[in-house]
Design an enzyme around this catalytic site. Structure first.
Site, PDB file in Angstrom:
ATOM      1  N   CYS A  24       4.186 -65.382  30.770  1.00  0.00           N
ATOM      2  CA  CYS A  24       3.302 -64.979  31.914  1.00  0.00           C
ATOM      3  C   CYS A  24       3.080 -63.754  32.337  1.00  0.00           C
ATOM      4  CB  CYS A  24       3.982 -65.795  33.151  1.00  0.00           C
ATOM      5  SG  CYS A  24       3.009 -65.752  34.667  1.00  0.00           S
ATOM      6  N   CYS A  27       3.551 -62.912  36.046  1.00  0.00           N
ATOM      7  CA  CYS A  27       4.960 -62.845  36.163  1.00  0.00           C
ATOM      8  C   CYS A  27       5.612 -61.250  35.827  1.00  0.00           C
ATOM      9  CB  CYS A  27       5.815 -63.715  35.455  1.00  0.00           C
ATOM     10  SG  CYS A  27       5.214 -65.627  35.768  1.00  0.00           S
TER      11      CYS A  27
END
Length: 99
Positions: A24, A27
């Site tokens: 991600c 992230c």
């Protein structure tokens, strides 16, 4: 994992959990913010990163549908939760209002 997580969030200090995934991109950006934040709130709040791919059951229990998802626990109770990229200032504000 569930019992150790339960022990973790039931401590005296509030705990900020960063539910993330290695694949991600937001992230990764959140991780840098979290790392900076952790050094600033050291001693006041524990900051823990949890990879949802390695902890799928825990992610399921807390209904983590998107990453990053951040959650603040205090004495075992969920105090705050938000999905999506959060700024350091926003996180400090949340911590200050709950810690």
């Amino acid at each position: 994992m569930k019992s150790s997580f339960s022990n973790l969030i039931n401590g005296d200090k509030p705990v900020l959990i960063d539910f993330h995934a290695t694949w991600c991109q937001p992230c990764v950006a959140q991780g840098k913010i979290i790392k900076d934040l952790a050094s600033e709130v050291k001693g006041k709040v524990r900051v823990i990163k949890i990879d949802i791919d390695k902890n799928q059951q825990l992610a399921s229990v807390y209904n983590v549908k998107s990453v990053p998802t951040l959650a603040l626990f205090g004495k075992g109770k969920l105090l705050w939760r938000q999905a999506g990229l959060q700024t350091k200032q926003a996180l400090l504000s949340v911590i200050d209002s709950h810690a």
